[in-house]
Design an enzyme around this catalytic site. Structure first.
Site, PDB file in Angstrom:
ATOM      1  N   ALA A   1      -6.512   1.916  19.109  1.00 19.77           N
ATOM      2  CA  ALA A   1      -5.976   2.357  20.399  1.00 19.77           C
ATOM      3  C   ALA A   1      -4.527   1.898  20.533  1.00 19.77           C
ATOM      4  CB  ALA A   1      -6.826   1.788  21.529  1.00 19.77           C
ATOM      5  N   ASN A   2      -3.948   2.063  21.702  1.00 17.80           N
ATOM      6  CA  ASN A   2      -2.587   1.595  21.962  1.00 17.80           C
ATOM      7  C   ASN A   2      -2.481   1.130  23.410  1.00 17.80           C
ATOM      8  OD1 ASN A   2      -1.660   3.862  23.736  1.00 17.80           O
ATOM      9  ND2 ASN A   2      -2.171   5.041  21.898  1.00 17.80           N
TER      10      ASN A   2
END
Ligand code: C5P
Length: 222
Positions: free
Chosen positions: A29-30
């Site tokens: 993810a980020n």
């Protein structure tokens, strides 16, 4: 109508990160919070547009007066965007993961004493902005974001051409700026007409001003 310049117009907005599974319990993810994308969806709706917000996994509430489609992966996001067409406006704000794990494990990857660390083989995700920017049903106004940590202007201009956008909203997301995940944003608008630097503002104000710019562009095109 003066106060609802987007009445009768349709918009699709992406927001948040995507989650790309590694196995049933892990993902890539980020740091995107979805704040800027959600605020833009709300601002477009405030100008009268019928808005579909395609959101990755976020911890913030759905905006009011907007149809929200929740997705996890880049491929799901692309699907949801495509099935939301036709639209007059597309604003792609999501921080889509560039890569996903090529072959995801349907069981949790186990760690046994002495085992070497597993290697993840990544493969490229579809580029949603680029797809929509070159699509047969391309919306009249296509807006992308360019979250960069260096060469913000050059990368933004390059993105405008490559992805077939009308407008790129570029910002510096270096950790020192506090923008990624934060409450404020300092953006530069890049179009074929030129470059406009906006002062540091909260994300809701950026969204309201951007929605006005989008409305003016759409109206001048039609
Ligand atoms: O290439 P880069 O990720 O920097 O481009 C950012 C812009 O492209 C953003 O508008 C983002 O929402 C969009 N994008 C996308 N699909 C991807 C990657 C980026 O829509 N796979």
């Amino acid at each position: 109508q003066v106060d609802k310049p987007l009445a009768g117009r349709r918009a699709v907005v992406t927001s948040g990160p995507t989650h790309e599974p590694i196995d049933p319990v892990r993902y890539i993810a980020n740091r995107s919070s979805g704040r800027q994308g959600h605020a833009i969806a709300a601002a477009l709706a405030g100008l009268g547009a019928e808005v579909t917000l395609v959101s990755g996994p976020v911890a913030i509430p759905d905006p009011a007066n907007v149809r929200v489609r929740h997705v996890e992966t880049a491929r799901e996001m692309l699907d949801a965007v495509m099935t939301s067409l036709p639209a007059d406006i597309a604003v792609m704000v999501a921080a889509v993961a560039d890569w996903r794990v090529e072959s995801l494990s349907d069981q949790k990857i186990k760690k046994a004493p002495g085992d070497a660390a597993p290697a993840l083989i990544l493969t490229e995700n579809p580029d949603i902005l680029k797809t929509i920017g070159h699509h047969a049903e391309r919306p009249a106004v296509v807006v992308g974001f360019a979250a960069e940590t260096q060469s913000v202007l050059a990368n933004g201009r390059d993105k405008l051409e490559r992805k077939g956008a009308d407008l790129i909203v570029a910002n510096d997301v270096s950790p020192r700026t506090g923008i990624m995940g934060g409450e404020h944003n300092q953006v530069t608008l890049i179009s074929r007409d030129g470059v406009e630097h906006w002062p540091d503002m909260d994300k809701a104000t950026v969204a309201e001003r951007l929605a006005r710019v989008i409305a003016e562009r759409l109206i001048s095109k039609s």
